[in-house]
Design a protein around this motif. Structure first.
Motif, PDB file in Angstrom:
ATOM      1  N   ALA A 201       0.831  -1.209   0.000  1.00  0.00           N
ATOM      2  CA  ALA A 201       0.000   0.000   0.000  1.00  0.00           C
ATOM      3  C   ALA A 201       0.860   1.251   0.000  1.00  0.00           C
ATOM      4  O   ALA A 201       0.605   2.208  -0.725  1.00  0.00           O
ATOM      5  CB  ALA A 201      -0.940  -0.009   1.202  1.00  0.00           C
ATOM      6  N   GLN A 202       1.913   1.276   0.841  1.00  0.00           N
ATOM      7  CA  GLN A 202       2.782   2.443   0.887  1.00  0.00           C
ATOM      8  C   GLN A 202       3.525   2.623  -0.428  1.00  0.00           C
ATOM      9  O   GLN A 202       3.739   3.753  -0.879  1.00  0.00           O
ATOM     10  CB  GLN A 202       3.772   2.289   2.042  1.00  0.00           C
ATOM     11  CG  GLN A 202       4.715   3.468   2.212  1.00  0.00           C
ATOM     12  CD  GLN A 202       3.986   4.742   2.586  1.00  0.00           C
ATOM     13  OE1 GLN A 202       3.617   4.970   3.719  1.00  0.00           O
ATOM     14  NE2 GLN A 202       3.763   5.597   1.593  1.00  0.00           N
ATOM     15  N   GLU A 203       3.884   1.537  -1.058  1.00  0.00           N
ATOM     16  CA  GLU A 203       4.553   1.625  -2.364  1.00  0.00           C
ATOM     17  C   GLU A 203       3.651   2.298  -3.388  1.00  0.00           C
ATOM     18  O   GLU A 203       4.086   3.147  -4.178  1.00  0.00           O
ATOM     19  CB  GLU A 203       4.947   0.226  -2.837  1.00  0.00           C
ATOM     20  CG  GLU A 203       5.633   0.201  -4.187  1.00  0.00           C
ATOM     21  CD  GLU A 203       5.931  -1.209  -4.659  1.00  0.00           C
ATOM     22  OE1 GLU A 203       6.151  -1.396  -5.873  1.00  0.00           O
ATOM     23  OE2 GLU A 203       5.940  -2.121  -3.806  1.00  0.00           O
ATOM     24  N   LEU A 204       2.368   1.912  -3.382  1.00  0.00           N
ATOM     25  CA  LEU A 204       1.420   2.529  -4.310  1.00  0.00           C
ATOM     26  C   LEU A 204       1.202   3.997  -3.982  1.00  0.00           C
ATOM     27  O   LEU A 204       1.068   4.836  -4.879  1.00  0.00           O
ATOM     28  CB  LEU A 204       0.094   1.770  -4.273  1.00  0.00           C
ATOM     29  CG  LEU A 204       0.117   0.339  -4.809  1.00  0.00           C
ATOM     30  CD1 LEU A 204      -1.261  -0.293  -4.683  1.00  0.00           C
ATOM     31  CD2 LEU A 204       0.589   0.301  -6.249  1.00  0.00           C
ATOM     32  N   MET A 205       1.151   4.335  -2.688  1.00  0.00           N
ATOM     33  CA  MET A 205       1.041   5.745  -2.287  1.00  0.00           C
ATOM     34  C   MET A 205       2.212   6.547  -2.835  1.00  0.00           C
ATOM     35  O   MET A 205       2.040   7.648  -3.374  1.00  0.00           O
ATOM     36  CB  MET A 205       1.029   5.864  -0.763  1.00  0.00           C
ATOM     37  CG  MET A 205      -0.198   5.348  -0.053  1.00  0.00           C
ATOM     38  SD  MET A 205       0.034   5.524   1.744  1.00  0.00           S
ATOM     39  CE  MET A 205      -1.327   4.552   2.356  1.00  0.00           C
ATOM     40  N   ALA A 206       3.417   6.017  -2.649  1.00  0.00           N
ATOM     41  CA  ALA A 206       4.612   6.727  -3.089  1.00  0.00           C
ATOM     42  C   ALA A 206       4.618   6.914  -4.598  1.00  0.00           C
ATOM     43  O   ALA A 206       4.923   7.990  -5.101  1.00  0.00           O
ATOM     44  CB  ALA A 206       5.851   5.958  -2.645  1.00  0.00           C
ATOM     45  N   ARG A 207       4.268   5.852  -5.312  1.00  0.00           N
ATOM     46  CA  ARG A 207       4.257   5.938  -6.775  1.00  0.00           C
ATOM     47  C   ARG A 207       3.269   6.994  -7.244  1.00  0.00           C
ATOM     48  O   ARG A 207       3.570   7.805  -8.131  1.00  0.00           O
ATOM     49  CB  ARG A 207       3.887   4.564  -7.355  1.00  0.00           C
ATOM     50  CG  ARG A 207       3.981   4.485  -8.867  1.00  0.00           C
ATOM     51  CD  ARG A 207       3.517   3.123  -9.344  1.00  0.00           C
ATOM     52  NE  ARG A 207       4.230   2.047  -8.657  1.00  0.00           N
ATOM     53  CZ  ARG A 207       3.819   0.784  -8.654  1.00  0.00           C
ATOM     54  NH1 ARG A 207       2.693   0.450  -9.262  1.00  0.00           N
ATOM     55  NH2 ARG A 207       4.521  -0.132  -8.017  1.00  0.00           N
ATOM     56  N   HIS A 208       2.093   7.002  -6.642  1.00  0.00           N
ATOM     57  CA  HIS A 208       1.062   7.983  -7.007  1.00  0.00           C
ATOM     58  C   HIS A 208       1.551   9.401  -6.727  1.00  0.00           C
ATOM     59  O   HIS A 208       1.454  10.286  -7.577  1.00  0.00           O
ATOM     60  CB  HIS A 208      -0.209   7.670  -6.206  1.00  0.00           C
ATOM     61  CG  HIS A 208      -1.351   8.603  -6.458  1.00  0.00           C
ATOM     62  ND1 HIS A 208      -1.831   8.870  -7.716  1.00  0.00           N
ATOM     63  CD2 HIS A 208      -2.109   9.341  -5.600  1.00  0.00           C
ATOM     64  CE1 HIS A 208      -2.837   9.723  -7.631  1.00  0.00           C
ATOM     65  NE2 HIS A 208      -3.020  10.027  -6.356  1.00  0.00           N
ATOM     66  N   SER A 209       2.097   9.634  -5.543  1.00  0.00           N
ATOM     67  CA  SER A 209       2.548  10.969  -5.156  1.00  0.00           C
ATOM     68  C   SER A 209       3.697  11.457  -6.029  1.00  0.00           C
ATOM     69  O   SER A 209       3.709  12.597  -6.502  1.00  0.00           O
ATOM     70  CB  SER A 209       2.969  10.975  -3.688  1.00  0.00           C
ATOM     71  OG  SER A 209       3.491  12.228  -3.327  1.00  0.00           O
ATOM     72  N   ILE A 210       4.695  10.593  -6.245  1.00  0.00           N
ATOM     73  CA  ILE A 210       5.863  10.994  -7.038  1.00  0.00           C
ATOM     74  C   ILE A 210       5.485  11.235  -8.486  1.00  0.00           C
ATOM     75  O   ILE A 210       5.950  12.196  -9.115  1.00  0.00           O
ATOM     76  CB  ILE A 210       6.965   9.924  -6.906  1.00  0.00           C
ATOM     77  CG1 ILE A 210       7.537   9.954  -5.488  1.00  0.00           C
ATOM     78  CG2 ILE A 210       8.059  10.131  -7.936  1.00  0.00           C
ATOM     79  CD1 ILE A 210       8.462   8.803  -5.173  1.00  0.00           C
ATOM     80  N   ASP A 211       4.628  10.398  -9.040  1.00  0.00           N
ATOM     81  CA  ASP A 211       4.174  10.609 -10.421  1.00  0.00           C
ATOM     82  C   ASP A 211       3.475  11.950 -10.558  1.00  0.00           C
ATOM     83  O   ASP A 211       3.678  12.681 -11.543  1.00  0.00           O
ATOM     84  CB  ASP A 211       3.232   9.483 -10.840  1.00  0.00           C
ATOM     85  CG  ASP A 211       3.963   8.167 -11.090  1.00  0.00           C
ATOM     86  OD1 ASP A 211       5.210   8.190 -11.146  1.00  0.00           O
ATOM     87  OD2 ASP A 211       3.284   7.132 -11.208  1.00  0.00           O
ATOM     88  N   GLU A 212       2.644  12.299  -9.577  1.00  0.00           N
ATOM     89  CA  GLU A 212       1.935  13.569  -9.618  1.00  0.00           C
ATOM     90  C   GLU A 212       2.913  14.748  -9.538  1.00  0.00           C
ATOM     91  O   GLU A 212       2.781  15.746 -10.247  1.00  0.00           O
ATOM     92  CB  GLU A 212       0.929  13.645  -8.471  1.00  0.00           C
ATOM     93  CG  GLU A 212      -0.235  12.672  -8.580  1.00  0.00           C
ATOM     94  CD  GLU A 212      -1.288  13.149  -9.557  1.00  0.00           C
ATOM     95  OE1 GLU A 212      -1.404  14.379  -9.736  1.00  0.00           O
ATOM     96  OE2 GLU A 212      -1.978  12.303 -10.139  1.00  0.00           O
ATOM     97  N   ALA A 213       3.915  14.639  -8.652  1.00  0.00           N
ATOM     98  CA  ALA A 213       4.880  15.725  -8.484  1.00  0.00           C
ATOM     99  C   ALA A 213       5.697  15.935  -9.755  1.00  0.00           C
ATOM    100  O   ALA A 213       5.907  17.077 -10.204  1.00  0.00           O
ATOM    101  CB  ALA A 213       5.801  15.423  -7.309  1.00  0.00           C
ATOM    102  N   LEU A 214       6.166  14.853 -10.351  1.00  0.00           N
ATOM    103  CA  LEU A 214       6.962  14.977 -11.567  1.00  0.00           C
ATOM    104  C   LEU A 214       6.130  15.474 -12.741  1.00  0.00           C
ATOM    105  O   LEU A 214       6.603  16.293 -13.546  1.00  0.00           O
ATOM    106  CB  LEU A 214       7.592  13.624 -11.904  1.00  0.00           C
ATOM    107  CG  LEU A 214       8.713  13.153 -10.965  1.00  0.00           C
ATOM    108  CD1 LEU A 214       9.150  11.745 -11.330  1.00  0.00           C
ATOM    109  CD2 LEU A 214       9.893  14.113 -11.017  1.00  0.00           C
ATOM    110  N   LEU A 215       4.881  15.013 -12.828  1.00  0.00           N
ATOM    111  CA  LEU A 215       4.008  15.471 -13.905  1.00  0.00           C
ATOM    112  C   LEU A 215       3.768  16.968 -13.795  1.00  0.00           C
ATOM    113  O   LEU A 215       3.811  17.696 -14.791  1.00  0.00           O
ATOM    114  CB  LEU A 215       2.682  14.713 -13.865  1.00  0.00           C
ATOM    115  CG  LEU A 215       1.634  15.146 -14.897  1.00  0.00           C
ATOM    116  CD1 LEU A 215       2.154  14.930 -16.304  1.00  0.00           C
ATOM    117  CD2 LEU A 215       0.330  14.373 -14.681  1.00  0.00           C
TER     118      LEU A 215
END
Length: 395
Positions: A201-215
């Protein structure tokens, strides 16, 4: 030209500006004797709700404070008032942002579940039940209005911030998957399985957050931090606030606790706010379950359950969780990709600036009543077993 005060005005004059039960009874008697006053009573209730919005409150905040100060009857009444007001001001609801909309949807679902197949009747949400006499109903309404009238002004939240975040629609499928993983982690009786589920779950949270920040950085989107309020309920609310602060810090957010009103305001970018809400809720469930199990072991050993044990347990859990989250966050930054580091640094500055703007004067709160060695040791051990790993290293 002068006019005779209405029944509602006379009831308000008698009941809303005094704290005594006698004053409430007087106002309720006036309303109970005049069925024609019901429509005006409901209209005035919606005015009180609109006044709460102007003072910075949101639907979940109002329901939370009513539940904290009054009882389930008042919660049903205020929920109905909020939903009636939202239907009459639908255009305003659309402009208030997705978090506001989500709060209304949750209230709608709770109201439907509470009403059952018979539903409700009346503009103010009064249940169609012969067991509710007019005097009792009027007493409950006046008690609610008295509280609404006295709500203080609080920091308004920027409802536009989530709409500016990253320019991409929220991935509801990912959030649904995260919630499902955390729910399984809370329900399982096997620590290893809970750790694996929470880690995913934390991995998915991180992926979602980082993808949003980079986008947002790559598209030069007008991204900005927002804020949300999370309830911090008694008992042992200081330890719970410390836990929420630790989770917020690990997810690049800032938390400011309002002890008197029972919530913390968390400031951060939208994906990070989502992560804080989900992870804090899950860790609190895990901590409560671990504390109950530790208490059972203490009682089996001949020791009575004590308040100091529970307070010390949760304090140690929050403290140790904070240490682990901080270590994980530092490790994440150390191995981050070159493109990501300046993006995260800029976001940290933006969150700090927004927190300072919203809360220019804050004080530090210290934990008190932490004096049970066994509780502290058990809480620290439970924190070590809990899955609180922050975002995994980026490759």
């Amino acid at each position: 030209m002068s006019s005779t005060p209405s029944t509602v005005e006379r009831a308000f004059e008698a009941a809303l500006y005094a704290d005594s039960d006698a004053a409430l009874d007087t106002g309720a008697s006036l309303l109970a004797s005049d069925p024609a006053s019901d429509a005006e009573l409901a209209r005035r209730g919606e005015e009180f709700i609109e006044g709460a919005w102007r003072r910075g409150w949101q639907p979940a905040d109002v329901v939370r404070i009513v539940r904290r100060e009054l009882d389930d009857t008042h919660v049903r009444l205020v929920s109905a008032l909020i939903l009636d007001e939202s239907r009459r001001n639908e255009r305003n609801e659309q402009a208030r942002g997705p978090r506001w909309t989500a709060q209304l949807e949750e209230l709608t679902a709770e109201a439907a579940e509470a009403a059952g197949p018979s539903g409700t009747s009346g503009a103010s949400g009064r249940k169609a039940s012969p067991r509710t006499d007019r005097f009792s109903y009027a007493t409950a309404v006046l008690g609610l209005y008295r509280l609404l009238l006295r709500l203080p002004s609080i920091e308004p939240l920027d409802v536009d911030a989530p709409k500016r975040a990253a320019g991409a629609p929220k991935d509801s499928r990912m959030l649904t998957r995260i919630r499902a993983l955390l729910a399984k982690a809370e329900a399982t009786g096997f620590p290893e399985e809970a750790e694996a589920l929470s880690a995913k779950a934390q991995e998915l949270m991180a992926r979602h957050s980082i993808d949003e920040a980079l986008l947002a950085a790559r598209t030069h989107a007008k991204d900005a931090p927002g804020a949300c309020r999370i309830g911090v309920d008694p008992p042992y609310e200081t330890a719970k606030a410390v836990l929420l602060d630790a989770v917020s810090g690990a997810n690049r957010c800032r938390a400011v606790w309002n002890e008197a009103l029972g919530f913390s305001t968390v400031v951060g970018f939208e994906p990070d706010l989502e992560a804080v809400e989900l992870l804090y809720t899950s860790l609190l469930v895990q901590a409560t379950a671990a504390m109950t199990k530790a208490e059972a072991a203490q009682r089996a050993g001949g020791r009575k359950r004590t308040k100091s044990f529970r307070q010390s347990f949760l304090a140690a859990y929050a403290h140790r969780t904070g240490d682990r989250l901080a270590e994980a966050a530092e490790g994440q930054v150390a191995v981050g990709e070159g493109e990501l580091l300046p993006v995260l640094a800029a976001r940290d500055v933006a969150v700090a600036d927004e927190t300072e703007r919203m809360f220019p004067a804050t004080v530090t709160t210290r934990l008190r009543g932490v004096n049970d060695a066994a509780g502290w040791e058990e809480g620290a051990a439970a924190a070590d077993r809990a899955q609180v790993r922050a975002r995994p290293p980026l490759r």
